[in-house]
Design an enzyme around this catalytic site. Structure first.
Site, PDB file in Angstrom:
ATOM      1  N   SER A 125       1.245  -1.245  -0.034  1.00 28.74           N
ATOM      2  CA  SER A 125       0.221   0.155   0.591  1.00 28.74           C
ATOM      3  C   SER A 125       0.504   1.014   0.171  1.00 28.74           C
ATOM      4  O   SER A 125       2.346   1.286   0.131  1.00 28.74           O
ATOM      5  CB  SER A 125      -1.003   0.083   1.386  1.00 28.74           C
ATOM      6  OG  SER A 125      -1.391   1.302   1.099  1.00 28.74           O
ATOM      7  N   TYR A 138      -1.218   0.964  10.682  1.00 30.73           N
ATOM      8  CA  TYR A 138      -1.488   0.499   9.411  1.00 30.73           C
ATOM      9  C   TYR A 138       0.100   0.605   8.859  1.00 30.73           C
ATOM     10  O   TYR A 138       0.440  -0.454   8.171  1.00 30.73           O
ATOM     11  CB  TYR A 138      -2.588   0.692   8.793  1.00 30.73           C
ATOM     12  CG  TYR A 138      -2.707  -0.077   6.625  1.00 30.73           C
ATOM     13  CD1 TYR A 138      -3.031  -1.891   6.855  1.00 30.73           C
ATOM     14  CD2 TYR A 138      -2.878   1.439   6.241  1.00 30.73           C
ATOM     15  CE1 TYR A 138      -2.940  -1.820   5.246  1.00 30.73           C
ATOM     16  CE2 TYR A 138      -3.213   0.309   4.774  1.00 30.73           C
ATOM     17  CZ  TYR A 138      -3.274  -1.291   4.614  1.00 30.73           C
ATOM     18  OH  TYR A 138      -3.442  -1.525   3.596  1.00 30.73           O
TER      19      TYR A 138
HETATM   20  N1  LIG Z   1      -8.918  -0.779  -0.783  1.00 34.52           N
HETATM   21  C1  LIG Z   1      -7.968  -0.113  -0.440  1.00 34.52           C
HETATM   22  O1  LIG Z   1      -7.974   1.105  -0.331  1.00 34.52           O
HETATM   23  C2  LIG Z   1      -6.129  -0.607   0.164  1.00 34.52           C
HETATM   24  C3  LIG Z   1      -5.593   0.110  -0.921  1.00 34.52           C
HETATM   25  C4  LIG Z   1      -3.991  -0.419  -0.527  1.00 34.52           C
HETATM   26  C5  LIG Z   1      -3.641  -1.742  -0.807  1.00 34.52           C
HETATM   27  N2  LIG Z   1      -4.812  -2.400   0.113  1.00 34.52           N
HETATM   28  C6  LIG Z   1      -4.268  -3.830   0.272  1.00 34.52           C
HETATM   29  O2  LIG Z   1      -5.333  -4.219  -0.776  1.00 34.52           O
HETATM   30  C7  LIG Z   1      -5.730  -5.805   0.035  1.00 34.52           C
HETATM   31  C8  LIG Z   1      -7.023  -6.516  -0.263  1.00 34.52           C
HETATM   32  O3  LIG Z   1      -7.802  -5.321   0.497  1.00 34.52           O
HETATM   33  P1  LIG Z   1      -9.182  -5.471  -0.858  1.00 34.52           P
HETATM   34  O4  LIG Z   1      -8.760  -3.958  -0.183  1.00 34.52           O
HETATM   35  O5  LIG Z   1      -9.796  -5.875  -1.849  1.00 34.52           O
HETATM   36  O6  LIG Z   1     -10.387  -5.149   0.565  1.00 34.52           O
HETATM   37  P2  LIG Z   1     -11.583  -6.578   0.826  1.00 34.52           P
HETATM   38  O7  LIG Z   1     -12.277  -6.399  -0.249  1.00 34.52           O
HETATM   39  O8  LIG Z   1     -11.490  -6.282   2.888  1.00 34.52           O
HETATM   40  O9  LIG Z   1     -10.379  -7.733   1.054  1.00 34.52           O
HETATM   41  C9  LIG Z   1      -9.961  -8.544   2.249  1.00 34.52           C
HETATM   42  C10 LIG Z   1      -9.343  -9.656   1.658  1.00 34.52           C
HETATM   43  O10 LIG Z   1      -8.756 -10.028   2.583  1.00 34.52           O
HETATM   44  C11 LIG Z   1      -9.079 -11.298   3.461  1.00 34.52           C
HETATM   45  N3  LIG Z   1      -8.262 -11.496   4.488  1.00 34.52           N
HETATM   46  C12 LIG Z   1      -8.446 -10.635   5.893  1.00 34.52           C
HETATM   47  N4  LIG Z   1      -7.488 -11.336   6.579  1.00 34.52           N
HETATM   48  C13 LIG Z   1      -7.539 -12.805   6.293  1.00 34.52           C
HETATM   49  C14 LIG Z   1      -6.767 -13.789   6.771  1.00 34.52           C
HETATM   50  N5  LIG Z   1      -6.043 -13.774   8.179  1.00 34.52           N
HETATM   51  N6  LIG Z   1      -6.676 -14.856   6.369  1.00 34.52           N
HETATM   52  C15 LIG Z   1      -7.157 -14.419   5.043  1.00 34.52           C
HETATM   53  N7  LIG Z   1      -7.478 -14.363   4.186  1.00 34.52           N
HETATM   54  C16 LIG Z   1      -7.540 -12.658   4.814  1.00 34.52           C
HETATM   55  C17 LIG Z   1     -10.666 -11.475   2.934  1.00 34.52           C
HETATM   56  O11 LIG Z   1     -11.055 -12.640   2.954  1.00 34.52           O
HETATM   57  P3  LIG Z   1     -11.769 -12.922   4.418  1.00 34.52           P
HETATM   58  O12 LIG Z   1     -12.171 -12.014   5.849  1.00 34.52           O
HETATM   59  O13 LIG Z   1     -13.053 -13.884   3.291  1.00 34.52           O
HETATM   60  O14 LIG Z   1     -10.778 -13.865   5.209  1.00 34.52           O
HETATM   61  C18 LIG Z   1     -11.213 -10.723   2.484  1.00 34.52           C
HETATM   62  O15 LIG Z   1     -10.723 -11.521   0.962  1.00 34.52           O
HETATM   63  C19 LIG Z   1      -4.786  -6.049   1.698  1.00 34.52           C
HETATM   64  O16 LIG Z   1      -3.604  -6.623   1.709  1.00 34.52           O
HETATM   65  C20 LIG Z   1      -4.972  -4.428   1.415  1.00 34.52           C
HETATM   66  O17 LIG Z   1      -3.718  -4.338   3.182  1.00 34.52           O
HETATM   67  C21 LIG Z   1      -5.730  -1.887  -0.143  1.00 34.52           C
END
Ligand SMILES: NC(=O)c1ccc[n+]([C@@H]2O[C@H](COP(=O)([O-])OP(=O)(O)OC[C@H]3O[C@@H](n4cnc5c(N)ncnc54)[C@H](OP(=O)(O)O)[C@@H]3O)[C@@H](O)[C@H]2O)c1
Length: 239
Positions: A125, A138
């Site tokens: 991120s 974070y």
């Molecule tokens: N959205 C943003 O603005 C943003 C920006 C920069 C980086 N990111 C990064 O992008 C990645 C994906 O996030 P997203 O934005 O797609 O959010 P999201 O829709 O909340 O997806 C997060 C995913 O991670 C899984 N997860 C969480 N804890 C887990 C665990 N202990 N074991 C296995 N799976 C787990 C969740 O699935 P379950 O709950 O079903 O396990 C879900 O599939 C993350 O690493 C986040 O930090 C996001």
């Protein structure tokens, strides 16, 4: 193999990779959600909690061969100054975003190397390069995972494994809903008045990295919405 494939960037990545002909293995904790994405893309889903060593071991044991690991599982919990840090939230963020990546990568390195051209793409991120007030827990986790990826890059030099980090800015997924404990109004406000990235935008970056030829290593790819010039600089149109 895509971790955190039950929603957001992980689900979009599974779709993009499957469309390119990859056989995709999907993992996440919400079994129904991850199974539905797997069914849609013709992939295989298994329950996975990256914070649980036994779960990671069982998940990886079902995979005889693997060429690409997308470490996507992760996220943020809470919004508070360091003076009011919730240590349990910090612990979960470190377990998921940092140790989860270490566990998955460590477990898969032998098969990735055996493939002759292994790839690890980790979703970091801009929070891992730009700290911001109320985000320290974070920030600390994403700074840490960036360090892990940089160290791995050096440690594996000379071996057939590529290491990449994709660092997005604001992406509209379930990320903010999770961060704010299910408060939908607060989550929606994060994206109000701007056009954020979509999960598909980030998945395209991952797909592109995965398609580079074996001698090309994309070390880091930062992707932001046009309306965002950094973690603390966002342009919002008046409503
Ligand atoms: N959205 C943003 O603005 C943003 C920006 C920069 C980086 N990111 C990064 O992008 C990645 C994906 O996030 P997203 O934005 O797609 O959010 P999201 O829709 O909340 O997806 C997060 C995913 O991670 C899984 N997860 C969480 N804890 C887990 C665990 N202990 N074991 C296995 N799976 C787990 C969740 O699935 P379950 O709950 O079903 O396990 C879900 O599939 C993350 O690493 C986040 O930090 C996001």
């Amino acid at each position: 193999m895509v971790t955190g494939a039950s929603s957001g960037i992980g689900a979009a990545t599974a779709r993009a990779l499957a469309a390119d002909g990859w056989q995709v293995m999907l993992g996440a904790r919400r079994r129904d959600r991850v199974a539905a994405v797997a069914a849609e893309v013709g992939g295989r889903a298994e329950p996975l909690d990256v914070t649980d060593p036994a779960s990671v071991e069982a998940f990886v044991a079902t995979v005889p061969a693997c060429r690409l690991l997308v470490n996507n599982a992760g996220g943020a919990l809470g919004w508070a100054p360091v003076a009011e840090a919730d240590e349990e939230q910090w612990r979960v963020m470190y377990e998921t975003n940092v140790l989860g990546v270490v566990r998955m990568t460590k477990a898969l390195l032998p098969v990735l190397e055996a493939s002759g051209d292994g790839q690890v793409i980790t979703v970091g991120s801009i929070a891992g390069t730009e700290p911001y007030p109320n985000g320290a827990g974070y920030n600390a986790a994403k700074f840490a995972v960036r360090a892990v990826m940089a160290v791995l890059r050096q440690e594996l030099l000379g071996r057939p494994i590529r290491l990449s980090e994709v660092d997005p800015g604001l992406v509209e997924t379930e990320f903010s809903l999770v961060r704010f404990g299910g408060d939908a109004a607060r989550a929606a406000a994060v994206y109000q008045g701007l056009t954020p990235l979509t999960a598909e935008d980030v998945a395209e970056c991952i797909r592109w990295i995965a398609l580079r030829p074996a001698h090309v290593n994309i070390d880091q790819l930062v992707v932001l919405a046009r309306d965002q010039a950094g973690a603390r600089q966002v342009h919002r149109r008046p409503s």
